[in-house]
Design an enzyme around this catalytic site. Structure first.
Site, PDB file in Angstrom:
ATOM      1  N   ASP A  12      -0.059  -9.459   2.250  1.00  0.00           N
ATOM      2  CA  ASP A  12       0.061  -7.717   2.138  1.00  0.00           C
ATOM      3  C   ASP A  12      -0.203  -7.149   3.515  1.00  0.00           C
ATOM      4  OD1 ASP A  12       0.445  -5.231   0.807  1.00  0.00           O
ATOM      5  OD2 ASP A  12      -1.671  -5.141   1.087  1.00  0.00           O
ATOM      6  N   SER A  13       0.404  -5.925   3.755  1.00  0.00           N
ATOM      7  CA  SER A  13       0.018  -5.396   4.915  1.00  0.00           C
ATOM      8  C   SER A  13      -1.663  -5.064   5.254  1.00  0.00           C
ATOM      9  CB  SER A  13       0.795  -4.168   5.003  1.00  0.00           C
ATOM     10  OG  SER A  13       0.397  -3.104   3.831  1.00  0.00           O
ATOM     11  N   TYR A  44       2.155  -0.416   7.121  1.00  0.00           N
ATOM     12  CA  TYR A  44       3.596  -0.634   7.132  1.00  0.00           C
ATOM     13  C   TYR A  44       4.453   0.436   6.715  1.00  0.00           C
ATOM     14  CZ  TYR A  44       2.758  -5.778   7.974  1.00  0.00           C
ATOM     15  OH  TYR A  44       2.277  -7.001   8.698  1.00  0.00           O
ATOM     16  N   GLY A  45       3.884   1.167   6.033  1.00  0.00           N
ATOM     17  CA  GLY A  45       4.852   2.141   4.987  1.00  0.00           C
ATOM     18  C   GLY A  45       5.696   2.957   5.965  1.00  0.00           C
ATOM     19  N   CYS A  75       3.627  -6.685  -1.331  1.00  0.00           N
ATOM     20  CA  CYS A  75       3.633  -5.555  -0.731  1.00  0.00           C
ATOM     21  C   CYS A  75       5.213  -4.953  -0.758  1.00  0.00           C
ATOM     22  CB  CYS A  75       3.278  -5.822   0.871  1.00  0.00           C
ATOM     23  SG  CYS A  75       3.696  -4.270   2.188  1.00  0.00           S
ATOM     24  N   THR A  77       6.675  -2.556   0.703  1.00  0.00           N
ATOM     25  CA  THR A  77       7.359  -2.374   2.125  1.00  0.00           C
ATOM     26  C   THR A  77       7.675  -3.603   2.740  1.00  0.00           C
ATOM     27  OG1 THR A  77       5.699  -0.448   2.342  1.00  0.00           O
ATOM     28  CG2 THR A  77       7.095  -0.960   4.191  1.00  0.00           C
ATOM     29  N   GLU A 160      -7.047   4.586   1.530  1.00  0.00           N
ATOM     30  CA  GLU A 160      -7.990   3.751   2.661  1.00  0.00           C
ATOM     31  C   GLU A 160      -9.275   4.790   2.963  1.00  0.00           C
ATOM     32  OE1 GLU A 160      -5.501   1.322   5.126  1.00  0.00           O
ATOM     33  OE2 GLU A 160      -4.715   0.440   3.235  1.00  0.00           O
ATOM     34  N   CYS A 194       4.263   1.100  -4.905  1.00  0.00           N
ATOM     35  CA  CYS A 194       3.309   0.723  -3.729  1.00  0.00           C
ATOM     36  C   CYS A 194       1.886   0.252  -4.246  1.00  0.00           C
ATOM     37  CB  CYS A 194       3.261   2.175  -2.963  1.00  0.00           C
ATOM     38  SG  CYS A 194       1.900   1.671  -1.580  1.00  0.00           S
ATOM     39  N   THR A 195       1.652  -1.120  -3.689  1.00  0.00           N
ATOM     40  CA  THR A 195       0.543  -1.591  -4.298  1.00  0.00           C
ATOM     41  C   THR A 195      -0.795  -0.723  -4.077  1.00  0.00           C
ATOM     42  OG1 THR A 195       0.150  -2.366  -2.023  1.00  0.00           O
ATOM     43  CG2 THR A 195       1.242  -3.742  -3.675  1.00  0.00           C
ATOM     44  N   HIS A 196      -0.992   0.346  -3.619  1.00  0.00           N
ATOM     45  CA  HIS A 196      -2.204   0.899  -3.461  1.00  0.00           C
ATOM     46  C   HIS A 196      -2.205   2.115  -4.642  1.00  0.00           C
ATOM     47  CE1 HIS A 196      -2.687  -0.281   0.625  1.00  0.00           C
ATOM     48  NE2 HIS A 196      -3.802   0.763   0.996  1.00  0.00           N
TER      49      HIS A 196
HETATM   50  N1  DGL Z   1       1.180  -2.288   0.634  1.00  0.00           N
HETATM   51  C1  DGL Z   1       2.077  -1.269   0.905  1.00  0.00           C
HETATM   52  C2  DGL Z   1       3.077  -1.020  -0.017  1.00  0.00           C
HETATM   53  O1  DGL Z   1       3.020  -1.887  -1.322  1.00  0.00           O
HETATM   54  C3  DGL Z   1       1.428  -0.086   1.216  1.00  0.00           C
HETATM   55  C4  DGL Z   1       0.768  -0.001   2.464  1.00  0.00           C
HETATM   56  C5  DGL Z   1       1.369   0.190   3.754  1.00  0.00           C
HETATM   57  O2  DGL Z   1       1.719   1.208   3.950  1.00  0.00           O
HETATM   58  O3  DGL Z   1       0.957  -0.661   4.494  1.00  0.00           O
HETATM   59  O4  DGL Z   1       4.161  -0.699   0.182  1.00  0.00           O
END
Ligand code: DGL
Length: 275
Positions: A12-13, A44-45, A75, A77, A160, A194-196
């Site tokens: 993941d990012s 990464y988004g 992830c 993204t 975050e 999105c995983t968050h």
């Molecule tokens: N883990 C990313 C996703 O699921 C989100 C976090 C990021 O933007 O790096 O899209």
């Protein structure tokens, strides 16, 4: 690392993939796992296709070097912007026996079958929304499904920075949820793409009418991986099974260990990796 381990790689990012990994590990605890969070280059988004692709590729290569026969891009993204290129252009040169899977296809397969009104909403990062990956994958499964998307660029930084329960966060969450729902009153299924976002599920739900179902993807991805391994026995046999988990971050280990339990639900002792 122990040379005998051939773990499943989870990439993941940063932290978000831990919400997916938590479900994978709960469903299949006997496998060995190695988690890599590229926190130094996250988020990464909002990054370009080329950056996300290069960052993801270097991370996947490192996980392969650690012995992983299979890597999951946990992830959205990275799945949206890098998976296809890695599968189609890079795997053959790196090692044709290895595999990389993402989170978008299994989520699209699940969600497509769960909307009665055939109108689906997707909340995701800017990168995932602009890639159009969810509409493409969902409509590939059923062309009659309509997909509406909303980018929520402030949500990941709010989570975050531990600001997700503040009045400021409530403003952005309400604004983005309402803006998605305003696109079509028929939306009856809403995906956290999105995983968050499972971290703020309660807040998101508070802005939804009761008839709308909210879908998180962790369990969906875990079930889909289990089914994949049942269908691909040579891959299943190639994964070592001592029930171990290792964690690596490309950024500060202390920070990672401090923030990770919010996503993983238990303490983590990560190691640092320079990529
Ligand atoms: N883990 C990313 C996703 O699921 C989100 C976090 C990021 O933007 O790096 O899209």
């Amino acid at each position: 690392m122990d040379k005998k381990l051939t773990p499943i790689g989870i990439f993941d990012s940063g932290y978000g993939g831990l919400t997916v990994f938590k479900e994978i590990e709960a469903l299949m605890p006997s496998y060995d796992y190695i988690y890599l969070g590229d926190n130094a280059r996250a988020p990464y988004g909002s990054r370009s296709f080329e950056s996300v692709y290069q960052y993801t590729l270097s991370s996947v290569k490192w996980l392969f070097e650690q012995g992983c026969p299979l890597v999951i891009l946990a992830c959205n993204t990275a799945s949206a912007k890098a998976l296809r290129s890695i599968q189609q252009n890079d795997l053959a040169n790196i090692d044709p026996a290895k595999r990389v899977l993402g989170v978008i296809r299994p989520t699209a397969e699940y969600i497509g079958a769960h909307s009665k009104s055939k109108a689906i909403g997707v909340l995701a990062t800017k990168g995932t929304v602009h890639s159009n990956s969810y509409p493409i994958e969902i409509q590939h499964i059923d062309a009659s499904l309509k997909v509406y998307q909303q980018a929520c660029p402030t949500w990941v930084p709010l989570i975050e920075n531990n600001e997700y329960e503040t009045a400021g966060a409530a403003f952005f969450i309400e604004r983005d949820v309402k803006s998605l729902l305003a696109q079509n009153k028929e939306i009856d299924t809403l995906l956290l793409g999105c995983t968050h976002y499972p971290i703020i599920e309660k807040q998101i739900r508070s802005y939804l009418p009761e008839n709308i179902q909210l879908i998180s993807q962790g369990a969906i991805v875990a079930n889909s991986l289990e089914a994949y391994l049942k269908r691909h026995s040579p891959m299943e046999l190639a994964i070592s099974k001592h029930g171990t988990q290792q964690f690596y971050t490309t950024d500060d280990v202390h920070d990672f260990n401090q923030h990770a339990p919010l996503f993983y639900g238990k303490p983590i002792a990560a190691k640092h990796l320079h990529l």
